[in-house]
Design an enzyme around this catalytic site. Structure first.
Site, PDB file in Angstrom:
ATOM      1  N   ASP A  97      69.262  25.716  77.060  1.00 24.23           N
ATOM      2  CA  ASP A  97      68.355  26.577  77.819  1.00 24.23           C
ATOM      3  C   ASP A  97      67.257  25.734  78.464  1.00 24.23           C
ATOM      4  OD1 ASP A  97      69.807  28.767  76.924  1.00 24.23           O
ATOM      5  OD2 ASP A  97      68.559  28.997  75.136  1.00 24.23           O
ATOM      6  N   ASP A 118      63.229  29.007  80.488  1.00 27.77           N
ATOM      7  CA  ASP A 118      63.366  29.755  79.234  1.00 27.77           C
ATOM      8  C   ASP A 118      62.018  29.803  78.522  1.00 27.77           C
ATOM      9  OD1 ASP A 118      64.875  31.241  77.328  1.00 27.77           O
ATOM     10  OD2 ASP A 118      64.856  29.495  76.027  1.00 27.77           O
ATOM     11  N   ASP A 161      60.341  25.446  71.465  1.00 30.23           N
ATOM     12  CA  ASP A 161      61.164  26.107  70.451  1.00 30.23           C
ATOM     13  C   ASP A 161      61.249  25.224  69.215  1.00 30.23           C
ATOM     14  OD1 ASP A 161      61.598  28.056  72.312  1.00 30.23           O
ATOM     15  OD2 ASP A 161      63.787  27.915  72.301  1.00 30.23           O
ATOM     16  N   ARG A 188      55.025  35.575  72.968  1.00 32.35           N
ATOM     17  CA  ARG A 188      55.462  34.487  72.086  1.00 32.35           C
ATOM     18  C   ARG A 188      54.448  33.342  72.041  1.00 32.35           C
ATOM     19  NH1 ARG A 188      62.055  33.875  72.757  1.00 32.35           N
ATOM     20  NH2 ARG A 188      62.541  36.089  72.465  1.00 32.35           N
TER      21      ARG A 188
END
Length: 386
Positions: free
Chosen positions: A184, A208, A212, A264
């Site tokens: 991603d 994206d 992460d 997020r």
């Protein structure tokens, strides 16, 4: 024409020297009042370029001190070539330093650079990428991945406009070519990584997410970064079914979220996050959320709600498996512009339980704007750091 006697000239020069020292000391004291504990560790030193490895002793939170990244066996590698070959990297390129060079590697850059990676950059264990003193962009294609690696520092890099990548092969750690599946468009992705420190980077506008932390990654500190112009900012935990992320521990401290961040910041699955002394400059959907019974200690952050829209900081995904059991606690946070935080009622606040080398003092939220005032990539002018 009469010239001053040598002794008077020497005296004048001596006075000027001490005045400059006093001026620098005064400026250092002023700046010191605005610096957080990480930055005080190295930024007050006017000789920081000569002592650049001192940075490894300045980390806090779950990453702990990064002293495994320095020592007598450390290799200093300078990037002079901004090109990229994902299979046969050339000497002097960034990929050569992160994959071919073995052992402890401290990577710096000769000059300002725009680096377009042809495939994701896999970073070997015991590698430091140090962008201080120059302006380095990694942008407009593939970006950074830490895959089954440990003891890594990423400092002072702008990573943006990252794009998804089709499956393919790439030079990986220890000079081994490995296959990668679909990737991603994340700025930085951690996969089964540990003891990682991500500090003073500027991340934005990726397809994206920006950061992460997934698939069993743990002992991560995310500090002094500037996240902006992004829908999905930070994901902690791979997916709802990946139970190994229950052991994940992440410190999120001194970061600036916004403007133009949607959600997020972070979203947590399964694991534990200590989120402290961060500045939240609005959101659209929510700021902090999660699923699968994560634990969060939100401590002394500054949450400024958007002028229009959702004022609630948190979001929870309900599921039959989790049974709606949550452990979200807000301690000494400040809420402005009608921001609110839906805390867990009852139960004890889960502490980070830091070791001595991980521990740090969380300051009052009224100081957050000072503590985060230089988040992101720093500016440099001779010996001064802004």
């Amino acid at each position: 024409m009469a010239f001053p006697k040598p002794q008077y000239l020497f005296l004048a020069l001596l006075i000027l020297f001490f005045l400059s020292k006093l001026s620098f000391a005064k400026q250092s004291r002023i700046n010191g009042l605005k610096l957080n504990v990480i930055d005080r560790c190295w930024r007050k030193n006017p000789e920081w370029k000569r002592h650049q490895y001192q940075l490894a002793t300045c980390s806090i939170g779950y990453a702990g001190k990064m002293i495994n990244n320095i020592g007598n066996d450390l290799i200093h590698y300078k990037v002079t070539d901004s090109s990229d070959d994902p299979i046969n990297p050339k000497p002097n390129t960034l990929r050569y330093g992160t994959s071919i060079i073995q052992g402890k590697v401290w990577i710096t850059f000769q000059r300002d650079m725009q680096i377009k990676l042809e495939k994701p950059l896999l970073i070997s264990s015991f590698t430091t990428i140090d962008g201080r003193g120059v302006n380095v962009h990694i942008a407009n294609n593939a970006c950074l991945m830490i895959f089954k690696a440990t003891n890594i520092i990423i400092h002072g890099i702008r990573v943006h406009h990252c794009k998804p990548q089709a499956p393919g092969i790439v030079m990986g750690p220890e000079g081994k070519v490995i296959p990668l599946g679909q990737v991603d468009g994340d700025a930085i992705r951690l996969v089964t990584a540990s003891k990682i420190w991500i500090d003073h980077n500027t991340l934005y506008d990726c397809q994206d997410g920006l950061l992460d932390v997934t698939r069993g990654s743990t002992d991560v500190t995310i500090s002094n970064n500037w996240f902006k112009n992004q829908d999905k900012v930070m994901l902690l935990g791979h997916d709802d079914g990946y139970v190994r992320d229950k052991n994940m521990k992440v410190t999120v401290v001194y970061n600036h979220f916004g403007p133009n961040c949607n959600q997020r910041m972070p979203r947590i699955r399964h694991g534990y996050a200590h989120v402290a002394n961060n500045f939240y400059q609005g959101w659209l959907q929510y700021a902090i959320g999660g699923s699968m019974e994560p634990s969060l200690k939100s401590e002394a952050n500054l949450f400024v709600a958007p002028t229009i829209g959702n004022k609630e900081v948190t979001w929870r995904k309900s599921s039959d498996k989790s049974g709606g059991t949550w452990n979200f606690h807000s301690i000494r946070d400040i809420f402005e512009n009608e921001a609110s935080f839906n805390i867990t009622k009852g139960g004890d606040v889960k502490k980070p339980n830091y070791t001595k080398e991980q521990n740090f003092k969380v300051l009052d939220a009224k100081f957050v704007k000072y503590l985060t005032s230089s988040s992101g990539v720093l500016r440099y002018n001779k010996n001064y750091v802004y």
